[in-house]
Design an enzyme around this catalytic site. Structure first.
Site, mmCIF file in Angstrom:
data_model
loop_
_atom_site.group_PDB
_atom_site.id
_atom_site.type_symbol
_atom_site.label_atom_id
_atom_site.label_comp_id
_atom_site.label_asym_id
_atom_site.label_seq_id
_atom_site.Cartn_x
_atom_site.Cartn_y
_atom_site.Cartn_z
ATOM 1 N N HIS A 39 0.840 -1.201 0.000
ATOM 2 C CA HIS A 39 0.000 0.000 0.000
ATOM 3 C C HIS A 39 0.876 1.252 0.000
ATOM 4 O O HIS A 39 1.301 1.696 1.065
ATOM 5 C CB HIS A 39 -0.881 0.014 1.242
ATOM 6 C CG HIS A 39 -1.788 -1.169 1.344
ATOM 7 N ND1 HIS A 39 -3.120 -1.110 1.087
ATOM 8 C CD2 HIS A 39 -1.528 -2.451 1.666
ATOM 9 C CE1 HIS A 39 -3.666 -2.300 1.245
ATOM 10 N NE2 HIS A 39 -2.710 -3.139 1.606
ATOM 11 N N HIS A 270 -4.358 3.126 -3.297
ATOM 12 C CA HIS A 270 -4.446 2.544 -1.950
ATOM 13 C C HIS A 270 -3.626 1.263 -1.816
ATOM 14 O O HIS A 270 -2.771 1.164 -0.943
ATOM 15 C CB HIS A 270 -5.912 2.263 -1.578
ATOM 16 C CG HIS A 270 -6.047 1.402 -0.366
ATOM 17 N ND1 HIS A 270 -6.286 1.908 0.883
ATOM 18 C CD2 HIS A 270 -5.927 0.064 -0.206
ATOM 19 C CE1 HIS A 270 -6.313 0.920 1.754
ATOM 20 N NE2 HIS A 270 -6.106 -0.209 1.124
ATOM 21 N N GLU A 419 -16.952 -5.194 25.447
ATOM 22 C CA GLU A 419 -16.103 -6.389 25.534
ATOM 23 C C GLU A 419 -14.901 -6.313 24.584
ATOM 24 O O GLU A 419 -13.784 -6.696 24.944
ATOM 25 C CB GLU A 419 -16.911 -7.654 25.200
ATOM 26 C CG GLU A 419 -18.012 -7.998 26.174
ATOM 27 C CD GLU A 419 -19.314 -7.246 25.874
ATOM 28 O OE1 GLU A 419 -19.374 -6.516 24.854
ATOM 29 O OE2 GLU A 419 -20.265 -7.399 26.664
ATOM 30 N N HIS A 481 -27.377 -16.995 25.849
ATOM 31 C CA HIS A 481 -26.308 -16.828 26.835
ATOM 32 C C HIS A 481 -25.518 -18.121 27.080
ATOM 33 O O HIS A 481 -24.516 -18.107 27.790
ATOM 34 C CB HIS A 481 -26.886 -16.336 28.161
ATOM 35 C CG HIS A 481 -27.259 -14.878 28.140
ATOM 36 N ND1 HIS A 481 -27.990 -14.327 27.119
ATOM 37 C CD2 HIS A 481 -26.981 -13.864 29.009
ATOM 38 C CE1 HIS A 481 -28.152 -13.033 27.364
ATOM 39 N NE2 HIS A 481 -27.543 -12.730 28.494
HETATM 40 C C1 TPP Z 1 -11.069 -5.491 10.041
HETATM 41 C C2 TPP Z 1 -10.556 -5.242 8.673
HETATM 42 N N1 TPP Z 1 -11.420 -5.205 7.644
HETATM 43 C C3 TPP Z 1 -10.975 -5.020 6.385
HETATM 44 C C4 TPP Z 1 -9.641 -4.869 6.129
HETATM 45 C C5 TPP Z 1 -9.121 -4.722 4.714
HETATM 46 N N2 TPP Z 1 -8.706 -3.315 4.474
HETATM 47 C C6 TPP Z 1 -7.438 -2.947 4.557
HETATM 48 S S1 TPP Z 1 -7.227 -1.312 4.318
HETATM 49 C C7 TPP Z 1 -8.882 -1.090 4.068
HETATM 50 C C8 TPP Z 1 -9.428 0.272 3.778
HETATM 51 C C9 TPP Z 1 -9.001 1.231 4.788
HETATM 52 O O1 TPP Z 1 -9.308 2.515 4.413
HETATM 53 P P1 TPP Z 1 -8.549 3.703 5.107
HETATM 54 O O2 TPP Z 1 -8.423 3.470 6.534
HETATM 55 O O3 TPP Z 1 -9.236 4.955 4.680
HETATM 56 O O4 TPP Z 1 -7.104 3.627 4.520
HETATM 57 P P2 TPP Z 1 -6.496 4.425 3.287
HETATM 58 O O5 TPP Z 1 -7.242 3.973 2.079
HETATM 59 O O6 TPP Z 1 -6.711 5.853 3.561
HETATM 60 O O7 TPP Z 1 -5.070 4.017 3.284
HETATM 61 C C10 TPP Z 1 -9.561 -2.290 4.188
HETATM 62 C C11 TPP Z 1 -11.031 -2.423 4.019
HETATM 63 C C12 TPP Z 1 -8.771 -4.906 7.243
HETATM 64 N N3 TPP Z 1 -7.454 -4.788 7.101
HETATM 65 N N4 TPP Z 1 -9.260 -5.059 8.483
#
Ligand code: TPP
Length: 679
Positions: A39, A270, A419, A481
């Protein structure tokens, strides 16, 4: 703390800010390009913020990444890992070399796809699952205040900085975490929000209309928005946040992929390499004529000088802690030392002896309460808590005072009905050091905490989950539960010790194992209902530490082995009596921790399990019981969800009884004999 002054925000660098930031950008671009994955956009966007933070504010010493009073830096947006690796290389962390950056995301490198604590020096926590980093950081910021309240500014006085993106803030976990931080007034927590309005699918407006600043403020924090590419604005905002009396969010408006002419500001930058053509154009646009991975000497020198600056700060801290008054000095070092003191061992031994003498008929959650009360004084760094179920989980020691907003002398956290944040914050507390955190909820709600529990196991941190109401034995609250699949699903997590003790002595021994497991997370699964003490004595070795052990060995030799956990041990003891009345000789095995049993030698396991048919019983679904029972065995347990009724009715209706176990044993023995006859 040294009062921050505006002079701190004056640039201390000879090389321009843009060059310093571009060094980060191009290391990220080049590493992602070479790896052909990763990224680049996030590091390119946040390079200015990171440069200001690391060059003007962050107190750290690459020569001692674990120095206790360093500021913590958490990259919650773990997909932007190259931002962190570039900073670690530039500031001179040993082992994070240019070659490691060139092997980004490759087997054996120090630069895995997402940051992993314990793998790369300078990485404070494992991030990647969005939201976990910010919630873990809340635990770090909490631990810092708790330590500060105990040992004063000379010993503990640092900040926790987090870079979080839109994704982290969209995750539900972030809300629990922000809400907890705001309530407790964790003013040393500073969140740098990468407010670039882009996530993977495109503009964040596709899916989110939140006013993140208003949300943060509503939770009791302070919040501001700045231009995340203006070093002066960044510095002023951080300066303000450092003197705030509450946690701060700085929304840094940035352009994802800053500098890439055709891709910046879009999701295209990204999660994929820019490609040779766009990289060349970015080099032109940012006036960076250098070869891939080549950092001009003055720029690298300047970064290295910044890295070396922390040495003096660390030396000052060492001096200050030498002069701590004698009352604090040794408790401070004891708290940082992860070993258990002798006083603890003595307290635990006394309690086991008392249980053996009293043979109490109590629920294991009650036994756990007695453990906590017995050891709390000997373990002043035990940090208790519950997600609003203190009176059910029985997690608060008599001597524990609650931690309150802005007042951190206490040892018990009312996490509220949060939690997931509790589990993540406990990870942060353990990673920060100084405490052994434990926290309670119902076992059926382990699913709410599961992502953070998994990370605890992955990170090898000692956190202890006290999860009560561990089966249909909780009765009338019904199937929502009543955990049925939770034991099996928790046992599937590597390096997680799942304990299900069957009486008071086993409960004490389970606690002991969890406390001694310095590199594993533990879950103590405890009953709501009472059960008799079955162990004859508590002298000698901790039996739970073997994972499973023989409780009854028939003198005549075995016809069958009956294996149970928790509340079902007393059922198999009864079943063994029923079998004895028809001259069938049953051994009884208690198996409170599968994971520890798996770690024993094959010889020990075979001796415990025996070479006879085996019956397993647990008021839960079968999961990986088959591993212990083999093809000739049978499992007596749940095959679906529970129901709302008194516990005895449920055990009878679902067929989890001594009678059912005895019948299963007779069936298996008959089958085995037939097999021999016809062989
Ligand atoms: C819990 C979780 N869900 C999905 C992902 C996959 N994922 C990685 S980055 C991303 C998008 C994040 O967007 P943002 O925080 O705005 O990052 P940017 O594009 O600005 O780098 C996703 C959905 C992940 N790493 N963790």
């Amino acid at each position: 703390m040294n009062a921050p002054t505006l002079s701190r925000i004056e640039s201390r660098v000879d090389v321009s800010h843009a060059e310093m930031a571009n060094a980060i950008r191009f290391l990220a671009i080049d590493a992602v390009e070479k790896a052909k994955s990763g990224h680049p956009g996030m590091p390119m966007g946040m390079a200015d913020v990171a440069t200001v933070l690391f060059s003007r504010f962050l107190t750290f010493d690459p020569a001692d990444p674990a120095w206790p009073d360093r500021d913590r830096f958490v990259l919650s947006a773990g997909h932007g890992s190259m931002l962190l690796y570039a900073l670690l290389y530039l500031t001179g962390y040993e082992g994070v070399t240019l070659d490691e950056l060139k092997t980004f995301r490759q087997w054996g490198s120090k630069t895995p796809g997402h940051p992993e604590v314990g793998h790369t020096p300078g990485v404070e926590t494992t991030t990647g699952p969005l939201g976990q980093g910010i919630a873990t950081a809340v635990g770090m910021a909490l631990a810092e205040r708790l330590m500060n309240a105990r040992f004063g500014d000379d010993a503990v006085d640092h900040f926790t900085y987090v870079i979080a993106g839109d994704g982290c803030l969209m995750e539900g976990l972030s809300h629990e975490a922000i809400s907890l931080a705001g309530h407790l007034r964790l003013n040393r927590l500073i969140v740098l929000f990468d407010d670039n309005e882009i996530s993977i699918d495109g503009a964040t407006s596709l899916s989110c209309s939140d006013d993140q600043l208003a949300r943060f403020k509503a939770c009791g924090g302070s919040a501001s928005r700045i231009d995340g590419h203006d070093p002066h604005e960044i510095a002023v905002a951080i300066e303000r946040a450092r003197i705030s009396d509450r946690p701060s969010l700085i929304a840094c408006r940035t352009v994802i992929g800053f500098g890439a002419p055709n891709r910046q500001g879009t999701e295209k930058v990204h999660g994929a390499p820019l490609g040779a053509d766009e990289v060349a154009k970015t080099r032109d646009a940012l006036n960076w004529p250098h070869q891939p991975f080549q950092i001009p000497e003055p720029v690298l020198d300047q970064w290295r000088k910044l890295g070396a600056r922390g040495h003096a700060a660390r030396q000052h801290w060492i001096e200050r802690t030498r002069h701590l008054n004698s009352a604090s000095r040794s408790p401070f070092h004891d708290a940082l030392n992860r070993n258990l003191p002798c006083a603890y061992t003595e307290a635990m031994t006394r309690l086991r002896d008392r249980f053996a003498a009293e043979r109490p008929d109590i629920a294991t959650r009650q036994a756990s309460q007695r453990v906590i009360d017995a050891i709390a004084e000997a373990l002043p760094n035990l940090l208790g808590g519950s997600a609003d179920l203190t009176h059910s989980n029985l997690t608060r020691a008599k001597t524990h005072q609650p931690v309150q907003p802005g007042a951190f002398e206490g040892s018990y956290i009312h996490y509220g009905v949060r939690e997931h944040a509790m589990a993540a914050a406990m990870n942060g507390v353990a990673l920060h050091g100084g405490f052994i955190p434990y926290g309670g909820t119902f076992l059926s709600f382990a699913d709410y905490s599961r992502p953070a529990i998994r990370l605890a196991a992955l990170m090898n941190v000692r956190v202890i989950h006290v999860m009560t109401h561990d089966s249909i034995g909780l009765g009338e609250d019904g199937p929502t539960h009543q955990p049925v699949e939770h034991l099996a699903s928790l046992r599937a997590i590597p390096n997680l010790l799942v304990f299900r003790p069957g009486d008071a002595i086993e409960t004490a021994e389970s606690w002991d194992c969890a406390l001694r497991a310095q590199n594993s997370a533990s879950v103590l699964c405890l009953s709501r209902q009472a059960m008799p003490t079955f162990r004859d004595g508590a002298s000698g070795a901790n039996q739970v530490a073997f994972g499973a052990y023989v409780v009854v060995e028939p003198e005549e030799g075995r016809d069958v082995t009956l294996i149970a956990t928790g509340s079902e041990v007393s059922i198999v003891l009864h079943a063994a009596e029923l079998l004895a009345s028809v001259s069938v000789h049953a051994a009884v095995v208690s198996a409170p921790c599968f994971e520890l049993f798996r770690q024993q030698s094959r010889e020990y396991r075979t001796a415990v399990l025996g070479r006879v048919p085996r019956i397993g019983i647990e008021a839960a679904v079968e999961g990986d019981w088959a591993r212990w029972l083999g093809d000739s065995g049978e499992f007596v347990g749940m095959t679906g969800f529970g129901a709302s009724a008194p516990a005895e009715t449920l055990y009878r209706e679902f067929g989890i009884t001594a009678d059912a176990v005895a019948k299963a044993a007779l069936r298996c023995i008959a089958r085995a004999r037939m097999a021999v006859t016809y062989a």
